[in-house]
Design a protein around this motif. Sequence first.
Motif, short mmCIF file in Angstrom:
data_model
loop_
_atom_site.label_atom_id
_atom_site.label_comp_id
_atom_site.label_asym_id
_atom_site.label_seq_id
_atom_site.Cartn_x
_atom_site.Cartn_y
_atom_site.Cartn_z
N SER A 175 -15.85 12.81 24.57
CA SER A 175 -16.72 12.67 26.09
C SER A 175 -18.51 12.76 26.90
N THR A 219 -35.66 9.40 24.24
CA THR A 219 -35.11 8.82 25.21
C THR A 219 -33.77 8.21 24.48
N LEU A 225 -30.37 8.63 23.19
CA LEU A 225 -29.06 7.83 23.51
C LEU A 225 -28.27 7.42 22.26
N SER A 248 -26.15 9.77 20.69
CA SER A 248 -25.25 10.85 21.73
C SER A 248 -23.82 9.82 21.37
N VAL A 266 -29.55 4.99 29.05
CA VAL A 266 -30.08 3.18 29.64
C VAL A 266 -31.18 3.55 31.10
N LEU A 267 -30.54 4.29 31.89
CA LEU A 267 -30.86 4.52 32.94
C LEU A 267 -32.44 4.66 32.45
N TYR A 299 -20.87 10.63 25.36
CA TYR A 299 -20.25 9.19 25.81
C TYR A 299 -21.19 9.67 27.70
N VAL A 300 -21.22 10.34 28.03
CA VAL A 300 -21.62 10.25 29.56
C VAL A 300 -22.86 10.29 29.65
N ASN A 301 -23.68 11.22 27.90
CA ASN A 301 -25.52 10.40 28.73
C ASN A 301 -25.80 9.07 28.00
N VAL A 302 -24.98 8.20 28.37
CA VAL A 302 -25.01 7.22 27.63
C VAL A 302 -26.27 5.87 29.15
N PRO A 303 -24.81 6.41 30.21
CA PRO A 303 -25.67 5.61 30.94
C PRO A 303 -26.95 6.12 31.22
N VAL A 304 -26.50 6.93 31.41
CA VAL A 304 -27.62 8.17 32.23
C VAL A 304 -29.00 7.69 31.08
#
Length: 401
Positions: A112, A28, A32, A35, A122-123, A115-120
């Motif tokens: 984008s 994971t 991150l 990505s 991190v969570l 970039y959208v993968n990053v917060p997912v």
Amino acid sequence: MLTFGGLLLLGGRAADLLGRRKLFMAGTALFLLVSLLSAVATAGPLLLAARSLHGVSAALMAPTALAILTDTFPEGRPRNRALAIWSGIAALGATIGLLLGGALLDWFGWQSLFYVNVPVAVLMLVLSPVLLRESRDTSAHRTFDVAGAVLSTAALVLLVYVLVEAPAWGWASFRTLGLGGVFLVLTATTIVVERRSAAPLLPARLFRSATVLGGNVLTVLIAMLAFGSSVVLSQYSLGVLGYTPIVFGLSQSAMPVAAVLGAYAGQAALARLGIRPVAVTALLLMAVGSALLTGLSPDSGYLTSVLPGLVVFGLGLGIGPVVLAAAALKGVTTADAGIASGRNVAAFQVGGALGVAVVSTVIATTMAATPARRARSPGSTRGCSSARGSGQPGWWSRSSC
């Protein structure tokens, strides 16, 4: 695809030996970072390298996640229910990906999508230590089979590479046949090495169950159908009908929604009927859905021609992975959960590559032959207006129209 498909067995075995939660989190974290690297890539080679590393991260995450599920839930109804949730979430993810991916691409550009993968990610890193328990192979033999790992990885990478490139090279070309022969030699060498190894990467006990072996073989077939149909439907929707990415995502969302329903129906039927009848039902539904979709033409209506096939195919696609994963993991011990999961995911990826290769070959052959057929049938302009109106080449090139 090369790094993902090639490293799945290695990723699954490493999870068994090093710790499944640990390796899942490592994958994971790599996902991150890569990505971010993909999003800021300013040159083609850099993006290509980043995408290869994406495959590495997926090879660490996918079999490890399934191994964690296998180890957490005992065989039978609890595991089947967990597999249904697993498959349902995958279908929902596919739906969200189709809808959100098209919107992001249209509104914010391709960066984008990374970039959208990053917060997912991190969570996932924050929640993994809380929700997942650590597990690994605690047996006496915890040595790593380096020779088996190298040979099996090379064989899988070569197989995927040949399947991906064969439509362009030609199935009977010297390059395809030559590399196919090298793959067979590598596979035979792997078998010999594994039989002599004290701690083989692929233990012989994983091949003794007809149910487990059959589950993996049918997984290849279902993946061929799933990936192959996705190629045809994307070509048809974007090329012939001229859909935008957003409209395409909306039009295809019926299939993964039906797959969610199929996944839950499949696990309920699995408890009552057993593996074989449910697996046959899944394959029959996918066959009927495919048959319905063979009637598509440039003038087909979505509600009358496309939607019924998507729904029926989606129901089978939801049932299939649940029952076949249950079969592929039946009787697998905790020590082998990672490698067994890696083998099942690898079967799906190899089947997907084979499905894309076969369908791409059929499409390319048909497109190459169509101008000659149309030249022999003057006055036939069916489909040309649709292709021209979309602004994109469809099943026929503009010159053939």
